[in-house]
Scaffold this motif. Structure first.
Motif, PDB file in Angstrom:
ATOM      1  N   THR A  25     -15.739 -28.788 -41.094  1.00  0.00           N
ATOM      2  CA  THR A  25     -15.890 -30.128 -40.507  1.00  0.00           C
ATOM      3  C   THR A  25     -14.922 -30.330 -39.345  1.00  0.00           C
ATOM      4  O   THR A  25     -15.269 -30.867 -38.274  1.00  0.00           O
ATOM      5  N   THR A  26     -13.680 -29.887 -39.532  1.00  0.00           N
ATOM      6  CA  THR A  26     -12.672 -30.035 -38.464  1.00  0.00           C
ATOM      7  C   THR A  26     -13.066 -29.234 -37.238  1.00  0.00           C
ATOM      8  O   THR A  26     -12.960 -29.700 -36.089  1.00  0.00           O
ATOM      9  N   ALA A  27     -13.537 -28.015 -37.468  1.00  0.00           N
ATOM     10  CA  ALA A  27     -13.946 -27.185 -36.336  1.00  0.00           C
ATOM     11  C   ALA A  27     -15.141 -27.782 -35.617  1.00  0.00           C
ATOM     12  O   ALA A  27     -15.235 -27.722 -34.380  1.00  0.00           O
ATOM     13  N   THR A  28     -16.036 -28.392 -36.392  1.00  0.00           N
ATOM     14  CA  THR A  28     -17.217 -29.007 -35.759  1.00  0.00           C
ATOM     15  C   THR A  28     -16.800 -30.170 -34.858  1.00  0.00           C
ATOM     16  O   THR A  28     -17.280 -30.307 -33.721  1.00  0.00           O
ATOM     17  N   TYR A  29     -15.894 -31.034 -35.357  1.00  0.00           N
ATOM     18  CA  TYR A  29     -15.436 -32.182 -34.543  1.00  0.00           C
ATOM     19  C   TYR A  29     -14.682 -31.709 -33.302  1.00  0.00           C
ATOM     20  O   TYR A  29     -14.839 -32.279 -32.210  1.00  0.00           O
ATOM     21  N   VAL A  30     -13.851 -30.688 -33.464  1.00  0.00           N
ATOM     22  CA  VAL A  30     -13.093 -30.185 -32.308  1.00  0.00           C
ATOM     23  C   VAL A  30     -14.053 -29.637 -31.263  1.00  0.00           C
ATOM     24  O   VAL A  30     -13.911 -29.884 -30.046  1.00  0.00           O
ATOM     25  N   LEU A  31     -15.049 -28.874 -31.722  1.00  0.00           N
ATOM     26  CA  LEU A  31     -16.019 -28.344 -30.778  1.00  0.00           C
ATOM     27  C   LEU A  31     -16.815 -29.457 -30.108  1.00  0.00           C
ATOM     28  O   LEU A  31     -17.108 -29.391 -28.891  1.00  0.00           O
ATOM     29  N   PHE A  32     -17.143 -30.492 -30.859  1.00  0.00           N
ATOM     30  CA  PHE A  32     -17.887 -31.619 -30.276  1.00  0.00           C
ATOM     31  C   PHE A  32     -17.078 -32.320 -29.191  1.00  0.00           C
ATOM     32  O   PHE A  32     -17.586 -32.635 -28.117  1.00  0.00           O
ATOM     33  N   PHE A  33     -15.790 -32.569 -29.452  1.00  0.00           N
ATOM     34  CA  PHE A  33     -14.936 -33.229 -28.453  1.00  0.00           C
ATOM     35  C   PHE A  33     -14.766 -32.359 -27.211  1.00  0.00           C
ATOM     36  O   PHE A  33     -14.706 -32.857 -26.087  1.00  0.00           O
ATOM     37  N   ILE A  34     -14.687 -31.016 -27.435  1.00  0.00           N
ATOM     38  CA  ILE A  34     -14.538 -30.137 -26.274  1.00  0.00           C
ATOM     39  C   ILE A  34     -15.793 -30.170 -25.405  1.00  0.00           C
ATOM     40  O   ILE A  34     -15.740 -30.270 -24.175  1.00  0.00           O
ATOM     41  N   VAL A  35     -16.944 -30.095 -26.066  1.00  0.00           N
ATOM     42  CA  VAL A  35     -18.197 -30.136 -25.309  1.00  0.00           C
ATOM     43  C   VAL A  35     -18.357 -31.479 -24.583  1.00  0.00           C
ATOM     44  O   VAL A  35     -18.772 -31.536 -23.415  1.00  0.00           O
ATOM     45  N   ALA A  36     -18.019 -32.596 -25.267  1.00  0.00           N
ATOM     46  CA  ALA A  36     -18.122 -33.903 -24.624  1.00  0.00           C
ATOM     47  C   ALA A  36     -17.195 -34.018 -23.427  1.00  0.00           C
ATOM     48  O   ALA A  36     -17.542 -34.595 -22.386  1.00  0.00           O
ATOM     49  N   GLY A  37     -15.982 -33.447 -23.530  1.00  0.00           N
ATOM     50  CA  GLY A  37     -15.055 -33.501 -22.402  1.00  0.00           C
ATOM     51  C   GLY A  37     -15.555 -32.703 -21.220  1.00  0.00           C
ATOM     52  O   GLY A  37     -15.442 -33.136 -20.057  1.00  0.00           O
TER      53      GLY A  37
END
Length: 263
Positions: A25-37
């Motif tokens: 879950t943590t990795a998914t959120y981190v990846l999501f924030f990176i893609v959004a940025g």
């Protein structure tokens, strides 16, 4: 006793499962924030416009044209073959209002009676005048707005003095007792307080009747103090026939008497 014992198995597998879930879950959120940025960076249109450069150009000062110099005082006037002057005469070298670029030295609330200088030749003299007009008698003086020799001055004379209107003051005739002359004589009301106090007797009211027969003033001259007010009020409602002296209506001064009797 030992039949009811519960054997507890180790929780290592459960802990690993939960740890894997949290990590995923943590990795998914981190990846999501990176893609959004990254997407926001590419989506942002940084328009770096060129700064507005203001160029100020200093223009050189331009001197206004000076007023035309007046002619010399001792210059002899120019005349034609008939001996008439061919140039204008001005007391003051003043330009016309057609030259707004020439700023006057001062202002005044008094209207200027001098004429502006003409476009042709002129000289400084004692009075303002224009060149002589052929066919006219003498030199033509005055404003240039008047048209040629057909303009003539007409003396209308001095207007007659109207005599002041004299207002003759209205005359007042004194007649003494005028109670019997009244064509309308209202009966005064008996004041209750006067009845309680036993006030009675005659009240004489001095009245002034105007030219139409109306009572314009009433003032008691004798009588009980508790009866004076009612007598004056009744006297103001009295009416008389107009009194005339010859062909002029006059005012009448007289006395109206009211008798107050207790019942």
């Amino acid at each position: 006793m030992f039949n009811n014992l519960i054997e507890s198995s180790p929780h290592t597998r459960e802990f690993k499962r939960r740890g894997s879930f949290v990590l995923f879950t943590t990795a998914t959120y981190v990846l999501f924030f990176i893609v959004a940025g990254v997407v926001s960076i590419y989506a942002y249109d940084a328009r770096l416009e060129e700064p507005n450069n203001i160029i100020v150009t200093m223009l050189p000062l331009t001197e206004l044209p000076a007023a035309p110099a007046p002619a010399a005082h001792n210059t002899a006037p120019t005349r034609d073959n008939g001996g008439r002057t061919t140039e204008s005469v001005r007391q003051v070298a003043m330009v016309s209002v057609d030259h707004p670029e020439l700023v006057p030295k001062g202002t005044s609330a008094t209207p200027n009676k001098n004429l502006p200088i003409p476009s042709g030749r002129y000289r400084i003299g004692a009075v303002d005048s224009d060149p002589a007009i052929p066919g006219a008698t003498g030199d033509y003086h005055g404003s240039s707005s008047t048209s040629g020799p057909s303009a003539t001055a007409i003396d209308v004379g001095t207007p007659p003095v109207q005599p002041p209107v004299q207002h003759t003051p209205a005359r007042v005739i004194s007649k003494g007792p005028i109670t019997g002359l009244a064509i309308l004589l209202p009966k005064p009301a008996y004041p209750p307080i006067a009845k309680q106090a036993g006030a009675r007797g005659a009240v004489n009211v001095q009245v002034l009747v105007d030219e139409t027969g109306r009572v314009i003033s009433a003032k008691a001259v004798s009588g009980h103090p508790l009866l004076i007010g009612a007598a004056q009020q009744a006297a103001l409602g009295a009416r008389f026939s107009p009194t005339r002296l010859g062909d002029q209506a006059v005012k009448v001064s007289g006395v109206i008497t009211y008798n107050f009797v207790l019942q």
